[in-house]
Structures are given as C-alpha cells and as structure tokens.
Design a protein around this motif. Sequence first.
Motif, short mmCIF file in Angstrom:
data_model
loop_
_atom_site.label_atom_id
_atom_site.label_comp_id
_atom_site.label_asym_id
_atom_site.label_seq_id
_atom_site.Cartn_x
_atom_site.Cartn_y
_atom_site.Cartn_z
N SER A 1 -6.35 -5.47 -4.94
CA SER A 1 -6.75 -6.56 -5.81
C SER A 1 -5.80 -7.74 -5.64
O SER A 1 -4.59 -7.57 -5.61
CB SER A 1 -6.70 -6.08 -7.26
OG SER A 1 -6.93 -7.17 -8.12
N ALA A 46 -7.53 1.02 -2.73
CA ALA A 46 -8.18 -0.19 -3.25
C ALA A 46 -7.16 -1.31 -3.36
O ALA A 46 -5.95 -1.07 -3.38
CB ALA A 46 -8.80 0.10 -4.60
N ILE A 83 -2.27 -7.00 -4.37
CA ILE A 83 -1.92 -5.65 -4.79
C ILE A 83 -2.73 -4.64 -4.02
O ILE A 83 -3.94 -4.59 -4.11
CB ILE A 83 -2.17 -5.50 -6.30
CG1 ILE A 83 -1.36 -6.55 -7.04
CG2 ILE A 83 -1.78 -4.11 -6.77
CD1 ILE A 83 -1.90 -6.89 -8.37
N ILE A 130 -7.58 -1.32 -10.72
CA ILE A 130 -7.57 -0.73 -9.38
C ILE A 130 -7.74 0.78 -9.54
O ILE A 130 -6.92 1.42 -10.18
CB ILE A 130 -6.24 -1.04 -8.66
CG1 ILE A 130 -6.01 -2.55 -8.65
CG2 ILE A 130 -6.26 -0.49 -7.25
CD1 ILE A 130 -4.71 -2.96 -7.99
N LEU A 131 -8.82 1.30 -8.97
CA LEU A 131 -9.16 2.69 -9.27
C LEU A 131 -8.62 3.70 -8.27
O LEU A 131 -8.52 4.86 -8.58
CB LEU A 131 -10.68 2.84 -9.40
CG LEU A 131 -11.33 2.02 -10.52
CD1 LEU A 131 -12.83 2.20 -10.50
CD2 LEU A 131 -10.78 2.43 -11.88
N ASP A 132 -8.34 3.27 -7.05
CA ASP A 132 -7.94 4.24 -6.04
C ASP A 132 -6.75 3.75 -5.22
O ASP A 132 -6.46 2.56 -5.18
CB ASP A 132 -9.12 4.54 -5.10
CG ASP A 132 -10.22 5.29 -5.82
OD1 ASP A 132 -9.96 6.41 -6.29
OD2 ASP A 132 -11.33 4.75 -5.93
N ASP A 133 -6.12 4.69 -4.53
CA ASP A 133 -4.93 4.38 -3.74
C ASP A 133 -5.17 3.33 -2.67
O ASP A 133 -4.28 2.56 -2.35
CB ASP A 133 -4.41 5.65 -3.03
CG ASP A 133 -3.84 6.64 -4.03
OD1 ASP A 133 -3.57 6.21 -5.17
OD2 ASP A 133 -3.67 7.82 -3.67
N ASN A 137 -2.55 1.43 -6.28
CA ASN A 137 -3.14 1.53 -7.62
C ASN A 137 -2.22 2.19 -8.62
O ASN A 137 -2.42 2.09 -9.81
CB ASN A 137 -4.50 2.23 -7.57
CG ASN A 137 -4.37 3.73 -7.63
OD1 ASN A 137 -3.49 4.30 -6.98
ND2 ASN A 137 -5.22 4.36 -8.38
N HIS A 168 0.83 -1.20 0.00
CA HIS A 168 0.00 0.00 0.00
C HIS A 168 0.87 1.25 0.00
O HIS A 168 1.86 1.32 0.73
CB HIS A 168 -0.89 -0.02 1.26
CG HIS A 168 -1.84 1.13 1.33
ND1 HIS A 168 -1.80 2.05 2.33
CD2 HIS A 168 -2.84 1.51 0.50
CE1 HIS A 168 -2.76 2.96 2.12
NE2 HIS A 168 -3.40 2.63 1.02
N THR A 192 -3.43 -9.68 -15.65
CA THR A 192 -2.84 -8.35 -15.65
C THR A 192 -3.59 -7.50 -14.64
O THR A 192 -4.75 -7.73 -14.35
CB THR A 192 -2.96 -7.64 -17.01
OG1 THR A 192 -4.35 -7.46 -17.29
CG2 THR A 192 -2.32 -8.44 -18.12
N VAL A 193 -2.88 -6.54 -14.09
CA VAL A 193 -3.51 -5.60 -13.18
C VAL A 193 -3.12 -4.22 -13.65
O VAL A 193 -1.97 -3.98 -13.99
CB VAL A 193 -3.03 -5.81 -11.73
CG1 VAL A 193 -3.69 -4.82 -10.81
CG2 VAL A 193 -3.33 -7.23 -11.30
N SER A 194 -4.09 -3.32 -13.70
CA SER A 194 -3.73 -1.99 -14.15
C SER A 194 -4.59 -0.94 -13.48
O SER A 194 -5.54 -1.26 -12.78
CB SER A 194 -3.87 -1.88 -15.66
OG SER A 194 -5.12 -2.39 -16.07
N LYS A 195 -4.21 0.29 -13.65
CA LYS A 195 -5.05 1.37 -13.16
C LYS A 195 -5.58 2.13 -14.36
O LYS A 195 -5.09 1.96 -15.48
CB LYS A 195 -4.25 2.29 -12.25
CG LYS A 195 -3.11 3.01 -12.95
CD LYS A 195 -2.39 3.87 -11.95
CE LYS A 195 -2.31 5.32 -12.40
NZ LYS A 195 -1.94 6.25 -11.40
N CYS A 212 1.86 -5.05 -13.55
CA CYS A 212 1.82 -6.17 -12.63
C CYS A 212 1.05 -7.29 -13.31
O CYS A 212 -0.06 -7.09 -13.79
CB CYS A 212 1.13 -5.80 -11.32
SG CYS A 212 1.13 -7.15 -10.14
N GLY A 213 1.63 -8.46 -13.34
CA GLY A 213 0.92 -9.55 -13.99
C GLY A 213 1.57 -10.87 -13.67
O GLY A 213 2.60 -10.93 -13.00
N HIS A 214 0.94 -11.92 -14.12
CA HIS A 214 1.55 -13.23 -13.97
C HIS A 214 1.03 -14.19 -15.03
O HIS A 214 0.02 -13.95 -15.66
CB HIS A 214 1.33 -13.79 -12.56
CG HIS A 214 -0.09 -13.98 -12.18
ND1 HIS A 214 -0.48 -14.27 -10.90
CD2 HIS A 214 -1.22 -13.91 -12.90
CE1 HIS A 214 -1.79 -14.37 -10.87
NE2 HIS A 214 -2.26 -14.17 -12.06
N ILE A 216 0.42 1.55 -10.19
CA ILE A 216 1.41 0.56 -10.59
C ILE A 216 1.70 0.71 -12.07
O ILE A 216 0.82 1.05 -12.85
CB ILE A 216 0.92 -0.88 -10.31
CG1 ILE A 216 -0.53 -1.05 -10.73
CG2 ILE A 216 1.13 -1.26 -8.88
CD1 ILE A 216 -1.08 -2.42 -10.52
#
Lengths: 416, 470
Positions: free
Chosen positions: B391, B389, A338, B384-387, A341, A308, B411-414, A346-348, A343
Amino acid sequence: MTVQAASILDADAIGRISDRFDEPDWLRALRAAWWKRADSTPPPTGQEEEWRRTSLADLPRGAVLLMDVPELETHLPSGAAEDGVILTDLRTAVRDHPELVERYLGQVDGPASHAHFWALAQAAWTGGLFCYVPRGVSVDGTLVARQLLPRADVAFHPVSLVVAEEDSSVTLLTEVVSPDGATGWYGGMADVRAGPSARVRYADLQQLGDGAWRIGAERVVVGQDAVVTTLNAEVGSRITKLGLDVLMTGKGGTSKVLGILAAGDDQKIDINTVQDLAADHTTSDLLYLSALYDRAHASFYGITNVRHGTKQTSSYQECRNLLLSPQAGAEPIPVLEIAANDILRCGHGATAGAIDPTTLFYAQTRGLDADAAERMIVRGFFEQVVSQIVDETIRQRVLAALARRIGADSSDEVAA
Amino acid sequence: MALPNPALSQIPDSYKFGWHDAEQPRTTFEKGISSEVVAEISRIKDEPKWMTDLRLKAYRHFEARPMPKWGADLTGIDFQDIYYYVTGNSNGAAQSWDDVPDYIRRTYDKLGIPEAEKKYLAGVGGQYDSEVIYHNIREDLEKQGVIFMGTDQALKEHPDLFREYFGTVIPANDNKLAALNTAVWSGGSFIYVPKDVHVELPLQAYFRINTENMGQFERTLIIADEGSSVHYVEGCTAPTYSTASLHSAVVEIIVKKGARVRYTTIQNWSSNVYNLVTKRAVAHEDAVMEWVDGNLGSKVTMKYPSIYLLGERAHGEVLSIAFAGDGQHQDAGGKIIHAAPNTTSLITSKSISKGTGRTSYRGLIKVYPGCERSKSTVRCDALILDDDARSDTYPYMEIDEENVTIGHEATVSKVGSEQLFYLMSRGLSEAEASAMIVNGFIEPIVKELPMEYAVEMNRLIQLQMEGAVG
C-alpha cells in the motif's frame, strides 16, 4: 531542461586538491574514483520527483572552490579525548588517524536523489569533520564543531563523517555560518553511522548567508538496537535542497528525525527524506516544522518505505507548516510505500495554514501586541520539536538561531 | 442487482425472454491506430466537421505525448494491438456467452444475478427490452426537460449544447490517455439538467441500455444548470467482462452556480484490463460536486477524479475506495483545485490490498494565491491483508495562500490477530471474520452508495475475501 556538468572542476583540479594537502595515495585514489562517479552520474534534470520543486538553473557552478578553509572550531568535553573520542577537522584526521579515516571515508553511497552531489563532495572536499566514538564509550556533555566560512562567493563541499561504535553514546552539534551578500555554493554532506546499541544525538544547525545555495545530503545508518535522534535546523541560505536518508538496517533500531525551518524573504527550502524500515522491530518517527515569512516557500517530499518481509515496524511522518504571510507557500508531501503487512504502526500527517485568528486575538486580549503574539505563537508551534531536544547546549543554540528570524522574546534567556 | 428495488418489482415474468440477440452488421477495423482510423470512425458516425477535426487534433496530441512514467506499470499496453472501433456489439465484449470465462460466470451465480443481467454484464446480451423499467423514468425526465441519452446521439440531437461544453473541462491535449479518448471516443452518457430541476432518482447508465454504454473509450458529459441537482451512477458492482485490454474513458462535469452533482462509479472490470480514466468536474459559485469512486476490478487502474472549485463557496468531495487482489494495482485518489475564496473540500480514501495486490492513493490539494479561507481535509486509511500485499500513499499539496486550513492524515494497518481471534471464537470462519472487519473498514463509503449497490458491494467484498472471485 538538462543541466550541464555541475561545476567547473575536472580530474586535474581534483588531483591538485590532493597535491595541495599532500595527501596519501589511498586518498588520492579515492578522490579520483569519486570524481569518476560524479562525472558519470548526471546532475538532476528537474524531471526527478525530488527535484521538481527546485530548479538548479541558477546554481553558481562557476564559483571558485574554497581551498583555504579555516580550521573547524571544535569543542570536546573534558576526559573524552582520553577515552579515545576524536572530534577534529577532516584534513587533520587524515594526518593523525589515517587508518580510521581510510576505513570509513567515502565507502558508501548517499541519498539516491543527491547521488551526483554526494560523489562531487567525496571527490572535492577541502574541509569537513571527523567524529569518532570508540566501542563502549559514553561521552558526557556536548561535542560541538563549528565551521565559519570567511567568504560567501565560493564553492565548498565539506564531508562530515560521524562514527559511533557499538554501545557508545554521543551528542554532537555541527554548525555552519557564512556571510550574507554574495552568491555561493555549499555542498556539505554527512555520513553518520550508529553501530549496534549506540546512542547518537546529531544536530546540524545551518546559518548560511542569504546568497548561499545549500545542496546537501545526509545519510544516517541506525544499527541493531541503536537509538538515533537527528535534528536539522535550517535558518539561513537562499536555497536549501537537502536529501536525508535514515536507514533502519539493524533489528530493533529507533530513530527520531526532527526538523525546524524558519524562512523569510525569498528563501526556498526543499527537503526530501527517506525513512527506510529495512529490519524487524524498527521505529522511525519524523517531525518537520516550518514557519514561513515573507515570500518564503517550503517543500517537503518524504518517503516512508516499509520493506517487504519486515515485521512489527513502527513509523510516522509529520510535516506542519505555519504560513505567516500571504505570499508564503508550502508543499508538504509525505509519501508512504508499504510492502509489508505485519506493521505495528504506520501513518503520516501534513498541515499548512495561517495562525488561527482567534488564537491571535486571545493572545492580544492578554496584553500582547500583534507582533509579540505572533512570536509567542510561532515559538509555541516550534515547541513540538524544541521540547524533544534534550541537550541543553543544542537547544540554546537552536533557539538563538531561530530568534534571528522569528524575533527575540523579552522573557527569553537565550537571546543574550 | 444493479437495478433499484422499485424497478426490480416492475420486472415482468417475461423478463428472462426480454433478450433478443441483436444481429447487427459489424464494422470491425484492423487492430491499431492511425489518423486514417480516427477519420474513419468519425466518418462512420457521420459526425460534423468540427468533431472530425477535434478527433484528429487529439490524435496528434496522443502521438506526441510520452506515456506517463509515474504511477502504475503501463509497459504491458501495446496501442497497436487494440481494436479502436467495433460496432454491432459492445466494444470489447465477449462474442457469446460461451466466451465468458468460468470465473466470471461463477461470480455472477454467487451474486445471484438474473440470467438476463448476467449476459448484459458480460456484454453478450445485446439490447433487451428495458422499456417497462425505463419508459416511466424517461417520461418523467422529459417532462422536466432533462436530457439523458447516449453521447453519440446527443451530438446529433443537441449539437449546439454539445459543442458548447464538450472538451471544455478536459481539453484534447490534457494528457495522453484523454487525448486518445478524444480521438476515438464512442458511447458514454450525455446529461443536461435544466435550471432548478432536481432529478430525484439516481440516473444509471444501466437504464440507458445500449450496447455502447460500457464501451472501451466512452465519453460522458454532464451539465447541471444553475440550482439543479442530479446523481449519476456508472457501472455495476458485479464483474464486467471485457476482452479488450485497455479502457480509457473521459468524464466531464459542469456544475453551475448552486447546483449539485454526485457521480458514483463502481469499477469492476475483469482482471485483464488496463483502466486509465480521466474524470474532472468544475464547480461554480455555491456548487457542490461529489465523486464516489470504487475500484474493485481491472489489472491496473489509474484514476484520480478531480474537482476545480472555480466559484466562491464551492464544495468538492471525493470518496475513494480501492480493493486490490492478486496481481492488481489500484492507483486511485483524487485532486481538488481551490481556485476561489471560501471553497472547501474533503477527500476520504479507503484502500485494501490483499494477496499480491497493490493499492496506491495519489492525490493533490492545490490552493491558488488569493483563495482565502479555503479549507481542505484529506483522510486516507489503508488495510494490508497479506504479507505480499502493498500500500502506498502519495498525498501532494501545493499551498500558495496563507489564510487556509489544510490537513492530511493517513493510517495503515493490518487486520489485527486479536480482532480475528475474537470473531472466530464467536463461530465465524477466518474469511468471514476478515470480511466483516473489511466491511466495517469501508462502511463510511458504502453507506454513501444507493442501497442495492451497498448490499452487492458487501457481498462482493465477502467473495473476494474468500478468494472466490477472479
């Protein structure tokens, strides 16, 4: 099921290790403190997420502690010693560089999943490695430390301590080899620290005998703007259960976490990793490849933890498994947690499967027999990691070790 | 809004008067659960002995099993502080329109939901005269031999069929919450589709208007006989208000040889609810099973629709979408068990976390030895939309067969500041621009929904992005 205390050791036995090596008071006290920790930290029960896939029921707890450990074979490139670089057996380092060893040895916890075994090794080590690179020193060439174990039916809990000070640069290969046959317990732990702007390449090549239980852990700290590449090449052992923490604690640090597993017979390899992105602008990419023959089974449970409040971190986890026999199995579990936000990436990814039959067929139409085609394809599969091993010495040693499992290739210059 | 358009057009002008406050006698138990409560529920329902025995057996399993320690934080649940059986009104529903919180009412207004439907969603409507809408559909179904009724009713009217399948997919001792459901279940849907019958319209729990179909411990059983097909839609996109803090449903589906079932859920419980649901389907030879599972509401949801591919060439799909706003934890995903050769599966997950919300994808792909040429792909994307939040992705895989192709990717993104800037420069507000990006992100799932659901889903996402919900 609860397992009992993890070894036949007790506080007296720990004291006798200090007697035997005629150790200074600070080390005697350090061992005693870690023994208390080992005693008060219960061994895994099998309920823990990281221990669900490996049972410790048959761990040879009664194995006698190896006291007469042969001196570590070390190779230090010429000129390095003059620059103050140290590469030596841990017992020798205690004698020759007590202040340095006292400053770094046994100061931190290892991976949480292996807390009991980490504490046990800090208390009961009878061998190990000390590698120290002073501030601003760049070592040309490869540092090599090889531990040959004379017998298999023993318990051995060595500690490797690797310290690369600020702005230093070093490439280190550690190897362990033990005979086949009897059942033993190898509980080697590594504590690797890369200071600010340090560049560290650390490879560990495991060639234990076919009765060995490798219950090991590795803690790697990556300082500000440091660049660290680790490689775990797991070739031997009956059971391997490795915990690896890569702690990105300094801003702008970069790590590459590589793994190669070649397993056959009834080998069971279970790796759990943590990539802890705890600082801004850190990058950590992990790639583990397993080739699984016979009845071998590989588990991978890795966590990418984006803390965080961190900004612009970048990370990836990839675990690929090639199943080369109908009885082989794999459990790749790449986890993402995670809590930030902002970032960058990030992936796998995870895969498991056999060689594509059309690829095999194609290779055979070019004149290779089935075995040679399979060997070639496995080598090609490993190339994704091997091509990232920049150091020639390490690459050759790893390929030679792999050849024992996947078979030598006539065109292979390393087979000799 | 949850009605299909053809049905809407049939709503008479008198629709808004179609409500009548059903003054039914209420049987309310004291809070808490015991074997007496379980036996009493069965007695009041006048059930056969085997069901009473099964409920009591399930209750013993419930008592014996510990709470799951993984996944979401469930420490807020007090099993003795819950009503396990309420009749005369929808379980857990508000007692009157005045009891429905303002934020829920405002959301209904913004979604433009008709008065009657609002009350129905809030659980205070009792029964309304749905004959006009429902009668024609029911006649059609009956002609085809399709059984579509409340689960309690089915136990009475089709006892043999019921007993043959009930609890065969999710046994009483499957997990603590499924055991609880088996002990105290009430309501839910029962569907039987005969051989080679294709039900063209999606069947919606909404049509089968009765007070129990949004029950706290509903139990749904769907049997698609050989060569048949059916699409069942559960829930509504609009927020569903409940005073009850725990909802624990069980859904069992049997997809026989060559049959096809799609089960669509849009879960939007109010944000005080723990939603702990066990959903499982078995797919036989050449069968196709699809779960479309959307989770928008609740405080905590733990739900992993699963498919056991038992016959050769069976195919399973899970499409999962989760949206977690402030204080919410959506722990969702899917499980596919390959237990026969040449089986294929696909899991697609899209999750969005906003404010202090947390989404977790948790999934399992298991391939048993001998299930040659199985193929599975898992694809997870998170936004992920906010600080604050969060996932998570927990993709479990257990592969015990060589000749397979198994892959997982995530994948993870904002939401990119450049994308936002571009859209805002075209005159959109930040909330509108974010909503547009989010809508684009979940589009692959929304396009699988019936049209009226898709429209409402998009509108709802927009409201959530504006912070106008909850």
